[in-house]
Motif scaffolding. Structure first.
Motif, PDB file in Angstrom:
ATOM      1  N   ILE A 114      23.258  21.020  -7.173  1.00 23.68           N
ATOM      2  CA  ILE A 114      22.285  20.092  -7.747  1.00 23.68           C
ATOM      3  C   ILE A 114      22.330  20.182  -9.269  1.00 23.68           C
ATOM      4  O   ILE A 114      22.375  21.284  -9.835  1.00 23.68           O
ATOM      5  CB  ILE A 114      20.846  20.403  -7.278  1.00 23.68           C
ATOM      6  N   ILE A 115      22.303  19.022  -9.913  1.00 24.00           N
ATOM      7  CA  ILE A 115      22.081  18.945 -11.354  1.00 24.00           C
ATOM      8  C   ILE A 115      20.968  17.926 -11.581  1.00 24.00           C
ATOM      9  O   ILE A 115      21.066  16.784 -11.119  1.00 24.00           O
ATOM     10  CB  ILE A 115      23.351  18.524 -12.118  1.00 24.00           C
ATOM     11  N   HIS A 116      19.919  18.356 -12.257  1.00 18.79           N
ATOM     12  CA  HIS A 116      18.761  17.483 -12.474  1.00 18.79           C
ATOM     13  C   HIS A 116      18.383  17.505 -13.946  1.00 18.79           C
ATOM     14  O   HIS A 116      18.353  18.567 -14.579  1.00 18.79           O
ATOM     15  CB  HIS A 116      17.572  17.958 -11.634  1.00 18.79           C
ATOM     16  N   TRP A 123      28.545  13.120  -2.411  1.00 26.04           N
ATOM     17  CA  TRP A 123      28.006  13.071  -3.768  1.00 26.04           C
ATOM     18  C   TRP A 123      26.996  11.929  -3.839  1.00 26.04           C
ATOM     19  O   TRP A 123      27.312  10.800  -3.460  1.00 26.04           O
ATOM     20  CB  TRP A 123      29.112  12.812  -4.795  1.00 26.04           C
ATOM     21  N   THR A 124      25.782  12.221  -4.289  1.00 31.17           N
ATOM     22  CA  THR A 124      24.772  11.174  -4.465  1.00 31.17           C
ATOM     23  C   THR A 124      24.177  11.271  -5.863  1.00 31.17           C
ATOM     24  O   THR A 124      24.114  12.350  -6.457  1.00 31.17           O
ATOM     25  CB  THR A 124      23.646  11.289  -3.429  1.00 31.17           C
ATOM     26  N   LEU A 125      23.733  10.127  -6.375  1.00 28.46           N
ATOM     27  CA  LEU A 125      23.126  10.036  -7.702  1.00 28.46           C
ATOM     28  C   LEU A 125      21.811   9.290  -7.581  1.00 28.46           C
ATOM     29  O   LEU A 125      21.764   8.181  -7.025  1.00 28.46           O
ATOM     30  CB  LEU A 125      24.059   9.296  -8.673  1.00 28.46           C
ATOM     31  N   ASP A 126      20.740   9.895  -8.081  1.00 29.96           N
ATOM     32  CA  ASP A 126      19.419   9.272  -8.099  1.00 29.96           C
ATOM     33  C   ASP A 126      18.934   9.178  -9.538  1.00 29.96           C
ATOM     34  O   ASP A 126      18.920  10.182 -10.267  1.00 29.96           O
ATOM     35  CB  ASP A 126      18.423  10.091  -7.266  1.00 29.96           C
ATOM     36  N   LEU A 127      18.507   7.973  -9.937  1.00 29.00           N
ATOM     37  CA  LEU A 127      18.012   7.718 -11.285  1.00 29.00           C
ATOM     38  C   LEU A 127      16.644   7.069 -11.206  1.00 29.00           C
ATOM     39  O   LEU A 127      16.373   6.280 -10.279  1.00 29.00           O
ATOM     40  CB  LEU A 127      18.967   6.800 -12.051  1.00 29.00           C
ATOM     41  N   SER A 128      15.766   7.377 -12.172  1.00 32.33           N
ATOM     42  CA  SER A 128      14.456   6.732 -12.204  1.00 32.33           C
ATOM     43  C   SER A 128      13.917   6.692 -13.627  1.00 32.33           C
ATOM     44  O   SER A 128      14.256   7.545 -14.462  1.00 32.33           O
ATOM     45  CB  SER A 128      13.466   7.462 -11.288  1.00 32.33           C
ATOM     46  N   THR A 158      19.340  12.827 -10.984  1.00 32.53           N
ATOM     47  CA  THR A 158      19.733  13.958 -10.143  1.00 32.53           C
ATOM     48  C   THR A 158      21.066  13.663  -9.467  1.00 32.53           C
ATOM     49  O   THR A 158      21.245  12.593  -8.880  1.00 32.53           O
ATOM     50  CB  THR A 158      18.682  14.244  -9.053  1.00 32.53           C
ATOM     51  N   VAL A 159      21.981  14.597  -9.579  1.00 31.65           N
ATOM     52  CA  VAL A 159      23.249  14.528  -8.852  1.00 31.65           C
ATOM     53  C   VAL A 159      23.226  15.629  -7.785  1.00 31.65           C
ATOM     54  O   VAL A 159      22.953  16.797  -8.103  1.00 31.65           O
ATOM     55  CB  VAL A 159      24.455  14.726  -9.789  1.00 31.65           C
ATOM     56  N   THR A 160      23.499  15.246  -6.553  1.00 26.70           N
ATOM     57  CA  THR A 160      23.493  16.199  -5.443  1.00 26.70           C
ATOM     58  C   THR A 160      24.855  16.221  -4.773  1.00 26.70           C
ATOM     59  O   THR A 160      25.430  15.162  -4.489  1.00 26.70           O
ATOM     60  CB  THR A 160      22.420  15.817  -4.405  1.00 26.70           C
ATOM     61  N   TYR A 161      25.349  17.430  -4.527  1.00 24.48           N
ATOM     62  CA  TYR A 161      26.676  17.612  -3.923  1.00 24.48           C
ATOM     63  C   TYR A 161      26.543  18.461  -2.666  1.00 24.48           C
ATOM     64  O   TYR A 161      25.927  19.532  -2.681  1.00 24.48           O
ATOM     65  CB  TYR A 161      27.612  18.298  -4.921  1.00 24.48           C
TER      66      TYR A 161
END
Length: 575
Positions: free
Chosen positions: A442-444, A402-407, A427-430
């Protein structure tokens, strides 16, 4: 044991003339007849006193050890004069001797016997193989690869301009020639419509390249990809966007590129250019790069007259610390245009990385090859961006990932002060542990603070369906997006069923678009069969009702654009 026997036969299967059947119980039409004949001819197997081979009888380890010993003796006697044993053969026989070391020891055979018998022969084989490889390199200095694609398209029902059936074919030949130890060259020949259907046949030669590499020098002429070269803020998109240009790099050019690293020097020199468009000289040392670029036709770059641009960039990781800093700037000496950008990346922990960037680029100076990654920016713009990336799980073996990217990006026009960007993205990527091929969730989300609009995108791709079958596989994918700016909902669902042995995949896909032109239905469907007819040969048949167009910019969007039904057949061959 069966695998060992097969390997043993391969080691010893030298070409021999036809011999009489040595055993009365091995018929001529038996699948193992040739193997038994070879082993008997070499004296490796001698059968039983009654003249039978005993093919259905279990072989003991001692009997197999005797066969290995006999064959070793054969190889000691004949391999030097035959010269047919390769190093792979010898390695296989070594493994057999090691496997049966105890039994062979009783017969007086060791691995050292093999090495003494074949060691010199192995070296001779290695020297011969190297010589053959060298001869092959220069006996066939030209290597030709390529691909062929033929596509037939027909429409029913028709819609507006989609009425006539069409045939297209294209052949690409990629020719690469080894000139000497240091020089290679290549070119692409493309033949379109060569089968005589549709448009007139057309043959073009493009993407020529010549590379010389020796010691401190690397020289390339022809097609150059800019990702080879650090350019900082220099060079705008001097090749205008062309819908017919499918290259991956906007800044590819046809010209020259030279790099030179003097011996016992820390300085790397680069020279590059595209005739009549730009010429540049760049020096790099330690963590600094300085470059001068002359642009005789400035309008190709940023809509100003010819100019001389001086640029510099600096990068450092502070002696392998968890901080990476990049700063770059450029100044156009004749026009006075300039730009500067910087980025700092901080590895806050093993699971978190923080990035902060900023830029200030005046009107008329278009950045192109910037190292800044969080923000995308253009000329007449000042702004900054903040990004964070987190590993939520999956850093240990057996965990789902599980990763989380924020900007957050903000930018305004320098000349007017008007805000041009003010948005937050996440964006959350599984990726599940032991994921199927391409399985991802993916949830963006994007929220535009300028107009309070937002987009939400979600997808789960290639979810494997349990078929309880070793011969077939099936995958389900779904994705959808909501855009509040026009209250548009788009969604796609797809089922792929694969027959593994037949190398055939059936894909069925359905689409929905809530906002379409007044005369266009809100749904679309597609069915496709992809068949790998043979190695490097593929046939694809598909039918689509309602034309669907995918677009991938910063985010995915999809739209239904017409009601046409499209039948497509495509044959592709690579060689």
């Amino acid at each position: 044991m069966k695998k060992l026997l097969i390997a043993f036969v391969l080691v010893l299967a030298l070409a021999i003339p036809a011999l009489a059947n040595p055993f009365v119980d091995v018929p001529l039409n038996h699948w193992a007849y040739d193997a038994v004949q070879v082993l008997a001819a070499k004296g490796c197997v001698i059968g039983y006193p009654d003249g039978t081979f005993g093919g259905n009888r279990a072989l003991t380890r001692y009997e197999f050890a005797q066969a290995v010993a006999r064959c070793l003796a054969y190889m000691e006697q004949y391999v030097d004069e035959a010269g047919l044993a390769t190093q792979e053969d010898i390695a296989m026989l070594e493994k057999l001797i090691q496997e049966f070391a105890d039994e062979l020891k009783n017969l007086g055979v060791t691995v050292e016997d093999l090495k003494r018998a074949l060691g010199e022969n192995s070296q001779a084989i290695k020297a011969l193989e190297d010589r053959v490889a060298l001869l092959e390199k220069y006996a066939e200095p030209v290597k030709v690869t390529g691909d062929f694609t033929a596509t037939y398209t027909a429409y029913f029902p028709t819609d507006t301009d989609k009425t006539d059936a069409a045939w297209e074919d294209e052949t690409n030949l990629y020719i690469a020639a080894t000139i000497n130890d240091y020089t290679t060259a290549g070119i692409t020949l493309t033949a379109a419509n060569s089968l005589g259907y549709g448009d007139a046949p057309n043959v073009t030669a493009n993407n020529f390249w010549l590379i010389y590499q020796k010691d401190e020098w690397f020289i390339q002429a022809g097609e150059i990809r800019q990702n080879m070269i650090g350019l900082g803020l220099v060079l705008g998109d001097y090749q205008p966007d062309d819908p017919d240009d499918d290259r991956d790099y906007d800044l590819d050019y046809e010209g020259f590129y030279v790099s030179y690293t003097p011996e016992d020097s820390d300085v790397l020199w680069k020279a590059l250019g595209d005739l009549n468009e730009f010429y540049a000289v760049r020096a790099e040392w330690e963590h600094v790069g300085v470059m001068a670029t002359w642009m005789p036709e400035g309008t190709e770059f940023y809509n100003v007259d010819s100019d001389l641009v001086v640029s510099a960039d600096v990068w450092t990781d502070f002696d392998d610390s968890d901080v990476m800093l990049t700063v770059e700037g450029a100044y156009a000496a004749l026009s006075g245009a300039y730009g500067v950008a910087g980025e700092i990346e901080i590895k806050a922990s093993d699971d978190a990385t923080i990035t902060v960037d900023g830029h200030y680029v005046v009107d008329g100076f278009t950045p192109a090859d910037s190292a800044v990654t969080t923000s995308a920016f253009a000329d007449d713009e000042m702004g900054f961006g903040v990004g964070a990336s987190f590993i939520l799980s999956g850093d240990e073996e057996g965990d789902d990932s599980w990763t989380l990217d924020l900007s957050y990006d903000w930018a305004a026009a320098i000349t007017t002060g008007d805000m041009v960007t003010n948005a937050v993205e996440g964006t959350v990527t599984y990726v599940p542990f032991e994921a199927a091929k391409g399985e991802t969730g993916i949830i963006h989300g994007l929220y535009d603070l300028m107009d309070s609009s937002f987009k939400v995108y979600g997808a789960y791709l290639n979810y494997p369906l349990d078929l309880d079958s070793e011969n077939n596989e099936a995958y389900f994918s779904v994705r959808g997006q909501y855009d509040s700016a026009n209250a548009e909902i788009t969604a796609v669902g797809a089922l792929a069923y694969e027959w593994i042995e037949e190398k055939t995949t059936l894909t069925v896909e359905g689409r929905y678009d809530s906002v379409t032109p007044a005369d266009v239905q809100p749904w679309s469907a597609m069915a496709e069969v992809a068949w790998e007819m043979a190695d490097k040969t593929n046939l694809t048949l598909s039918y689509e009702i309602g034309t669907w167009e995918d677009e991938y910019d910063d985010n995915w969007t999809g739209n239904i654009v017409d009601n046409a039904g499209t039948l497509t057949a495509e044959l592709s061959v690579s060689f």
